[in-house]
Design a protein around this motif. Sequence first.
Motif, PDB file in Angstrom:
ATOM      1  N   LYS A  98       3.300  13.708   6.575  1.00  0.00           N
ATOM      2  CA  LYS A  98       3.447  14.956   7.507  1.00  0.00           C
ATOM      3  C   LYS A  98       5.006  14.850   7.791  1.00  0.00           C
ATOM      4  CE  LYS A  98      -0.473  16.438   7.827  1.00  0.00           C
ATOM      5  NZ  LYS A  98      -1.036  17.523   6.988  1.00  0.00           N
ATOM      6  N   LEU A  99       5.511  13.636   7.981  1.00  0.00           N
ATOM      7  CA  LEU A  99       7.003  13.852   8.730  1.00  0.00           C
ATOM      8  C   LEU A  99       7.948  13.313   7.646  1.00  0.00           C
ATOM      9  CD1 LEU A  99       6.697  12.727  12.222  1.00  0.00           C
ATOM     10  CD2 LEU A  99       7.060  14.992  11.360  1.00  0.00           C
ATOM     11  N   GLY A 100       7.689  12.312   6.870  1.00  0.00           N
ATOM     12  CA  GLY A 100       8.459  11.724   5.706  1.00  0.00           C
ATOM     13  C   GLY A 100       8.842  10.272   6.160  1.00  0.00           C
ATOM     14  N   LEU A 101       9.297   9.433   5.391  1.00  0.00           N
ATOM     15  CA  LEU A 101       9.533   8.158   5.799  1.00  0.00           C
ATOM     16  C   LEU A 101      10.974   8.029   6.817  1.00  0.00           C
ATOM     17  CD1 LEU A 101       9.638   6.581   2.296  1.00  0.00           C
ATOM     18  CD2 LEU A 101       7.800   6.481   4.009  1.00  0.00           C
ATOM     19  N   VAL A 102      11.689   8.705   6.463  1.00  0.00           N
ATOM     20  CA  VAL A 102      13.087   8.718   7.667  1.00  0.00           C
ATOM     21  C   VAL A 102      12.455   9.011   9.076  1.00  0.00           C
ATOM     22  CG1 VAL A 102      15.163   9.696   8.040  1.00  0.00           C
ATOM     23  CG2 VAL A 102      14.678   9.519   5.654  1.00  0.00           C
ATOM     24  N   GLU A 103      11.940  10.156   9.428  1.00  0.00           N
ATOM     25  CA  GLU A 103      11.417  10.361  11.019  1.00  0.00           C
ATOM     26  C   GLU A 103      10.574   9.464  11.353  1.00  0.00           C
ATOM     27  OE1 GLU A 103      11.568  14.502  11.805  1.00  0.00           O
ATOM     28  OE2 GLU A 103      12.829  15.099  10.589  1.00  0.00           O
ATOM     29  N   SER A 104       9.305   9.114  10.557  1.00  0.00           N
ATOM     30  CA  SER A 104       8.523   8.355  10.991  1.00  0.00           C
ATOM     31  C   SER A 104       9.125   6.658  11.318  1.00  0.00           C
ATOM     32  CB  SER A 104       7.426   8.131   9.743  1.00  0.00           C
ATOM     33  OG  SER A 104       6.758   9.277   9.458  1.00  0.00           O
ATOM     34  N   HIS A 105       9.955   6.447  10.479  1.00  0.00           N
ATOM     35  CA  HIS A 105      10.400   5.093  10.969  1.00  0.00           C
ATOM     36  C   HIS A 105      11.428   5.121  12.139  1.00  0.00           C
ATOM     37  CE1 HIS A 105       8.916   1.678   8.283  1.00  0.00           C
ATOM     38  NE2 HIS A 105       8.623   2.836   7.157  1.00  0.00           N
ATOM     39  N   ALA A 106      12.177   6.309  12.077  1.00  0.00           N
ATOM     40  CA  ALA A 106      13.045   6.303  13.083  1.00  0.00           C
ATOM     41  C   ALA A 106      12.408   6.252  14.580  1.00  0.00           C
ATOM     42  CB  ALA A 106      13.892   7.623  13.146  1.00  0.00           C
ATOM     43  N   VAL A 107      11.167   6.612  14.399  1.00  0.00           N
ATOM     44  CA  VAL A 107      10.387   6.604  15.765  1.00  0.00           C
ATOM     45  C   VAL A 107       9.789   5.275  16.127  1.00  0.00           C
ATOM     46  CG1 VAL A 107       8.442   7.793  17.188  1.00  0.00           C
ATOM     47  CG2 VAL A 107      10.123   8.960  15.698  1.00  0.00           C
ATOM     48  N   PHE A 108       9.255   4.958  14.818  1.00  0.00           N
ATOM     49  CA  PHE A 108       8.306   3.611  14.997  1.00  0.00           C
ATOM     50  C   PHE A 108       9.361   2.594  15.402  1.00  0.00           C
ATOM     51  CE2 PHE A 108       6.400  -0.180  12.773  1.00  0.00           C
ATOM     52  CZ  PHE A 108       5.240   0.116  13.472  1.00  0.00           C
ATOM     53  N   THR A 109      10.434   2.573  15.175  1.00  0.00           N
ATOM     54  CA  THR A 109      11.508   1.364  15.520  1.00  0.00           C
ATOM     55  C   THR A 109      11.287   1.037  16.903  1.00  0.00           C
ATOM     56  OG1 THR A 109      13.034   2.846  15.479  1.00  0.00           O
ATOM     57  CG2 THR A 109      12.672   1.313  13.607  1.00  0.00           C
ATOM     58  N   CYS A 110      10.862   1.950  17.995  1.00  0.00           N
ATOM     59  CA  CYS A 110      10.756   1.754  19.359  1.00  0.00           C
ATOM     60  C   CYS A 110       9.578   0.538  19.774  1.00  0.00           C
ATOM     61  CB  CYS A 110      10.401   3.105  19.984  1.00  0.00           C
ATOM     62  SG  CYS A 110       8.803   3.565  19.886  1.00  0.00           S
ATOM     63  N   TYR A 111       8.803   0.003  18.656  1.00  0.00           N
ATOM     64  CA  TYR A 111       7.724  -0.595  18.975  1.00  0.00           C
ATOM     65  C   TYR A 111       7.999  -2.013  19.704  1.00  0.00           C
ATOM     66  CZ  TYR A 111       8.405  -4.097  15.106  1.00  0.00           C
ATOM     67  OH  TYR A 111       8.623  -4.943  14.289  1.00  0.00           O
ATOM     68  N   PRO A 112       9.252  -2.452  19.577  1.00  0.00           N
ATOM     69  CA  PRO A 112       9.652  -3.846  20.211  1.00  0.00           C
ATOM     70  C   PRO A 112       9.932  -3.454  21.650  1.00  0.00           C
ATOM     71  CG  PRO A 112      10.847  -3.720  18.256  1.00  0.00           C
ATOM     72  CD  PRO A 112      10.244  -2.271  18.253  1.00  0.00           C
ATOM     73  N   LEU A 113      10.249  -2.233  21.826  1.00  0.00           N
ATOM     74  CA  LEU A 113      10.715  -1.710  23.313  1.00  0.00           C
ATOM     75  C   LEU A 113       9.248  -1.598  23.945  1.00  0.00           C
ATOM     76  CD1 LEU A 113      13.294   0.741  22.750  1.00  0.00           C
ATOM     77  CD2 LEU A 113      13.691  -1.581  23.440  1.00  0.00           C
ATOM     78  N   LEU A 114       8.375  -1.138  23.196  1.00  0.00           N
ATOM     79  CA  LEU A 114       7.074  -0.888  23.865  1.00  0.00           C
ATOM     80  C   LEU A 114       6.338  -2.153  24.320  1.00  0.00           C
ATOM     81  CD1 LEU A 114       5.605   2.121  21.606  1.00  0.00           C
ATOM     82  CD2 LEU A 114       6.022   2.057  24.025  1.00  0.00           C
ATOM     83  N   ILE A 115       6.393  -3.179  23.294  1.00  0.00           N
ATOM     84  CA  ILE A 115       5.940  -4.468  23.623  1.00  0.00           C
ATOM     85  C   ILE A 115       6.690  -5.107  24.888  1.00  0.00           C
ATOM     86  CG2 ILE A 115       6.171  -6.979  22.544  1.00  0.00           C
ATOM     87  CD1 ILE A 115       5.661  -5.862  19.874  1.00  0.00           C
TER      88      ILE A 115
END
Length: 295
Positions: A98-115
């Motif tokens: 739906k979004l592509g690899l660029v934008e998906s990974h740009a948002v997903f990289t926040c997971y260490p902050l969520l942890i």
Amino acid sequence: MTGQATAQDTRLGIWLMVATTVVFSVQDGISRHLAEAYNVYMVVMIRFWFFAAFVMLLAARDKGGIGAAVKSQFPWLQVARGLLLVTEVCVMVVAFVKLGLVESHAVFTCYPLLIAALSGPILGEKVGWRRWTAILIGFLGVLIILQPGYAVFSPWALVPLLSAFLFAIYGLLTRYVARGDSASVSFFWTGTVGALAMTLVGMWFWEPMTGADWGWMLTLCCTACLGHWLLIKAFAVAEASAIQPFAYLQLVWASGIGLFLFGEDLRTNVAIGAGLVVAAGVFTLWRQRVKAQQG
């Protein structure tokens, strides 16, 4: 162990982590290609079949065999981990389409902050003001990427954020069960539970696949197994806190695949927001390492 040997191990761990990010990025590109043509549930199901076979092979080779890998002090939490991971994979693959690899990974990289943010209420860990500041800056980066309130906000933009949240919970549960279960036990439960869960869902969405795409599917399964094997080796030879920041390189490789192979665009707000998220994440990991050394 001498300091020189430790440095050598750390360098090896870094290179193994870099190799892991390359392999996982290729995996994401293939996942996007297949999910554009076939049902996501079927693609993930076949991938987890191979993953389950891989973890069972590793368990059989370990001391005690599969019988030892099955014995967990937290069986229900292990089941929850497996379900969380397989759900996260499905959600993230949908985001790729739906979004592509660029934008998906740009948002997903926040997971260490969520942890880091959730480690307090879930694990009882103390998060100081420096890490909370980094967490807030990182989420500012996420808002810059998502641009809520700007023009027409697409709800699909929240899909990789949901994926990051699921992966963060999975990561925290992994740390919790590590108090009683070995890494090999957790790895076994992750693969087998995920494969069983996806079989119950994915079989209802089976579609015929072309010969060429079966080749891509085989490559996808091999990259999944190779990526996890490299990750295991990386954590075996070096401290997690020393090599974890290099995991952000997956954003670079995956974005490159999206830009050059799928014709995606890199918008300015995505580049700026991703930069803030990565900087905040690296600082958070560094502070975590400092606190661990002080403790």
